[in-house]
Scaffold this motif. Sequence first.
Motif, mmCIF file in Angstrom:
data_model
loop_
_atom_site.group_PDB
_atom_site.id
_atom_site.type_symbol
_atom_site.label_atom_id
_atom_site.label_comp_id
_atom_site.label_asym_id
_atom_site.label_seq_id
_atom_site.Cartn_x
_atom_site.Cartn_y
_atom_site.Cartn_z
ATOM 1 N N ALA A 75 -33.797 -6.123 51.688
ATOM 2 C CA ALA A 75 -35.175 -6.312 52.145
ATOM 3 C C ALA A 75 -35.838 -4.962 52.447
ATOM 4 C CB ALA A 75 -35.204 -7.203 53.375
ATOM 5 N N MET A 76 -35.106 -4.070 53.082
ATOM 6 C CA MET A 76 -35.654 -2.751 53.409
ATOM 7 C C MET A 76 -35.934 -1.954 52.135
ATOM 8 S SD MET A 76 -36.041 -2.699 56.639
ATOM 9 C CE MET A 76 -36.295 -0.982 57.000
ATOM 10 N N VAL A 77 -35.019 -2.023 51.181
ATOM 11 C CA VAL A 77 -35.192 -1.291 49.923
ATOM 12 C C VAL A 77 -36.374 -1.866 49.144
ATOM 13 C CG1 VAL A 77 -34.097 -0.763 47.711
ATOM 14 C CG2 VAL A 77 -32.804 -0.515 49.812
ATOM 15 N N LEU A 78 -36.537 -3.181 49.168
ATOM 16 C CA LEU A 78 -37.685 -3.787 48.486
ATOM 17 C C LEU A 78 -39.002 -3.363 49.124
ATOM 18 C CD1 LEU A 78 -36.395 -7.369 47.656
ATOM 19 C CD2 LEU A 78 -37.062 -5.598 46.031
ATOM 20 N N LEU A 79 -39.022 -3.256 50.432
ATOM 21 C CA LEU A 79 -40.229 -2.764 51.110
ATOM 22 C C LEU A 79 -40.523 -1.327 50.715
ATOM 23 C CD1 LEU A 79 -39.881 -4.237 54.713
ATOM 24 C CD2 LEU A 79 -41.610 -4.815 52.998
ATOM 25 N N GLU A 80 -39.476 -0.534 50.590
ATOM 26 C CA GLU A 80 -39.632 0.852 50.159
ATOM 27 C C GLU A 80 -40.195 0.913 48.736
ATOM 28 O OE1 GLU A 80 -36.727 4.690 49.566
ATOM 29 O OE2 GLU A 80 -36.104 3.130 50.962
ATOM 30 N N LEU A 81 -39.668 0.061 47.860
ATOM 31 C CA LEU A 81 -40.170 0.008 46.484
ATOM 32 C C LEU A 81 -41.635 -0.408 46.468
ATOM 33 C CD1 LEU A 81 -39.835 0.130 43.406
ATOM 34 C CD2 LEU A 81 -38.959 -2.218 43.492
ATOM 35 N N GLU A 82 -41.985 -1.371 47.303
ATOM 36 C CA GLU A 82 -43.368 -1.839 47.356
ATOM 37 C C GLU A 82 -44.330 -0.704 47.724
ATOM 38 O OE1 GLU A 82 -45.701 -5.781 48.907
ATOM 39 O OE2 GLU A 82 -44.067 -5.008 50.127
ATOM 40 N N LYS A 83 -43.896 0.180 48.604
ATOM 41 C CA LYS A 83 -44.729 1.326 48.987
ATOM 42 C C LYS A 83 -44.864 2.317 47.827
ATOM 43 C CE LYS A 83 -43.606 1.074 53.870
ATOM 44 N NZ LYS A 83 -42.848 1.664 54.967
ATOM 45 N N CYS A 84 -43.785 2.473 47.052
ATOM 46 C CA CYS A 84 -43.792 3.417 45.922
ATOM 47 C C CYS A 84 -44.489 2.828 44.699
ATOM 48 C CB CYS A 84 -42.372 3.788 45.527
ATOM 49 S SG CYS A 84 -41.460 4.663 46.776
ATOM 50 N N ASP A 85 -44.203 1.570 44.417
ATOM 51 C CA ASP A 85 -44.742 0.931 43.212
ATOM 52 C C ASP A 85 -44.852 -0.570 43.443
ATOM 53 O OD1 ASP A 85 -45.113 -0.217 40.589
ATOM 54 O OD2 ASP A 85 -44.447 1.695 39.756
ATOM 55 N N ALA A 86 -46.026 -0.994 43.872
ATOM 56 C CA ALA A 86 -46.241 -2.398 44.231
ATOM 57 C C ALA A 86 -46.011 -3.332 43.046
ATOM 58 C CB ALA A 86 -47.642 -2.584 44.795
ATOM 59 N N ARG A 87 -46.409 -2.902 41.845
ATOM 60 C CA ARG A 87 -46.238 -3.772 40.683
ATOM 61 C C ARG A 87 -44.762 -3.993 40.373
ATOM 62 N NH1 ARG A 87 -49.334 -2.521 35.225
ATOM 63 N NH2 ARG A 87 -47.755 -0.924 34.994
ATOM 64 N N GLN A 88 -43.963 -2.947 40.460
ATOM 65 C CA GLN A 88 -42.526 -3.110 40.226
ATOM 66 C C GLN A 88 -41.914 -4.032 41.266
ATOM 67 O OE1 GLN A 88 -40.335 0.530 39.763
ATOM 68 N NE2 GLN A 88 -41.478 1.130 37.942
ATOM 69 N N ALA A 89 -42.353 -3.931 42.499
ATOM 70 C CA ALA A 89 -41.852 -4.817 43.555
ATOM 71 C C ALA A 89 -42.206 -6.269 43.246
ATOM 72 C CB ALA A 89 -42.411 -4.400 44.913
ATOM 73 N N LYS A 90 -43.422 -6.506 42.766
ATOM 74 C CA LYS A 90 -43.836 -7.865 42.389
ATOM 75 C C LYS A 90 -42.980 -8.390 41.241
ATOM 76 C CE LYS A 90 -47.242 -9.197 44.970
ATOM 77 N NZ LYS A 90 -46.889 -10.185 45.985
ATOM 78 N N ILE A 91 -42.701 -7.525 40.268
ATOM 79 C CA ILE A 91 -41.880 -7.934 39.132
ATOM 80 C C ILE A 91 -40.493 -8.342 39.612
ATOM 81 C CG2 ILE A 91 -40.734 -7.087 37.033
ATOM 82 C CD1 ILE A 91 -43.390 -5.523 36.469
ATOM 83 N N ILE A 92 -39.911 -7.575 40.521
ATOM 84 C CA ILE A 92 -38.604 -7.942 41.089
ATOM 85 C C ILE A 92 -38.698 -9.293 41.785
ATOM 86 C CG2 ILE A 92 -36.909 -7.363 42.887
ATOM 87 C CD1 ILE A 92 -36.537 -5.623 40.440
ATOM 88 N N GLU A 93 -39.729 -9.478 42.587
ATOM 89 C CA GLU A 93 -39.917 -10.754 43.286
ATOM 90 C C GLU A 93 -39.996 -11.921 42.309
ATOM 91 O OE1 GLU A 93 -43.100 -11.151 46.170
ATOM 92 O OE2 GLU A 93 -42.857 -9.035 46.694
ATOM 93 N N PHE A 94 -40.866 -11.796 41.319
ATOM 94 C CA PHE A 94 -41.079 -12.892 40.376
ATOM 95 C C PHE A 94 -39.853 -13.168 39.525
ATOM 96 C CE2 PHE A 94 -45.859 -11.750 40.381
ATOM 97 C CZ PHE A 94 -46.085 -12.553 41.484
ATOM 98 N N ARG A 95 -39.209 -12.107 39.038
ATOM 99 C CA ARG A 95 -38.068 -12.274 38.130
ATOM 100 C C ARG A 95 -36.814 -12.688 38.885
ATOM 101 N NH1 ARG A 95 -37.142 -12.811 33.688
ATOM 102 N NH2 ARG A 95 -35.827 -11.090 33.119
ATOM 103 N N PHE A 96 -36.480 -11.957 39.941
ATOM 104 C CA PHE A 96 -35.216 -12.182 40.627
ATOM 105 C C PHE A 96 -35.280 -13.370 41.574
ATOM 106 C CE2 PHE A 96 -31.994 -11.232 43.907
ATOM 107 C CZ PHE A 96 -30.885 -11.137 43.097
ATOM 108 N N PHE A 97 -36.288 -13.382 42.420
ATOM 109 C CA PHE A 97 -36.373 -14.433 43.431
ATOM 110 C C PHE A 97 -37.101 -15.678 42.932
ATOM 111 C CE2 PHE A 97 -36.042 -10.456 45.890
ATOM 112 C CZ PHE A 97 -34.844 -10.714 46.534
ATOM 113 N N GLY A 98 -38.091 -15.488 42.063
ATOM 114 C CA GLY A 98 -38.851 -16.622 41.558
ATOM 115 C C GLY A 98 -38.294 -17.234 40.290
ATOM 116 N N GLY A 99 -37.418 -16.497 39.610
ATOM 117 C CA GLY A 99 -36.814 -17.011 38.390
ATOM 118 C C GLY A 99 -37.753 -17.059 37.189
ATOM 119 N N LEU A 100 -38.859 -16.316 37.258
ATOM 120 C CA LEU A 100 -39.800 -16.316 36.147
ATOM 121 C C LEU A 100 -39.245 -15.526 34.965
ATOM 122 C CD1 LEU A 100 -41.701 -17.266 38.455
ATOM 123 C CD2 LEU A 100 -43.482 -15.892 37.391
#
Length: 67
Positions: A9-34
Motif C-alpha cells: 500500500a505504501m509503495v502504491l501511494l509512492e507510485l501514485e505520487k510519481c506517476d498517477a496513470r501507472q498507479a491507476k493501471i496497477i489498480e485496474f489490472r491487478f486489483f480490478g482484474g481488467l
Amino acid sequence: KNEKLMDLAMVLLELEKCDARQAKIIEFRFFGGLTIEETAEVLKISPATVKREWTMARAWLYQRISN
C-alpha cells in the motif's frame, strides 16, 4: 502477511505520487482484474500505452518491494 500488504500500500501511494496513470493501471489490472483493452478504454488511452506503462509500473514496484 499484513506487513507485506502495508508495504505494498505504501509503495502504491509512492507510485501514485510519481506517476498517477501507472498507479491507476496497477489498480485496474491487478486489483480490478481488467484486461489491457478494458484498462485502455477506461483510461481513454491506447492498449499499447497500457502495455508499456503496465510493464514499467510492475518493474518499478518489484524493485521497490525487493529492497
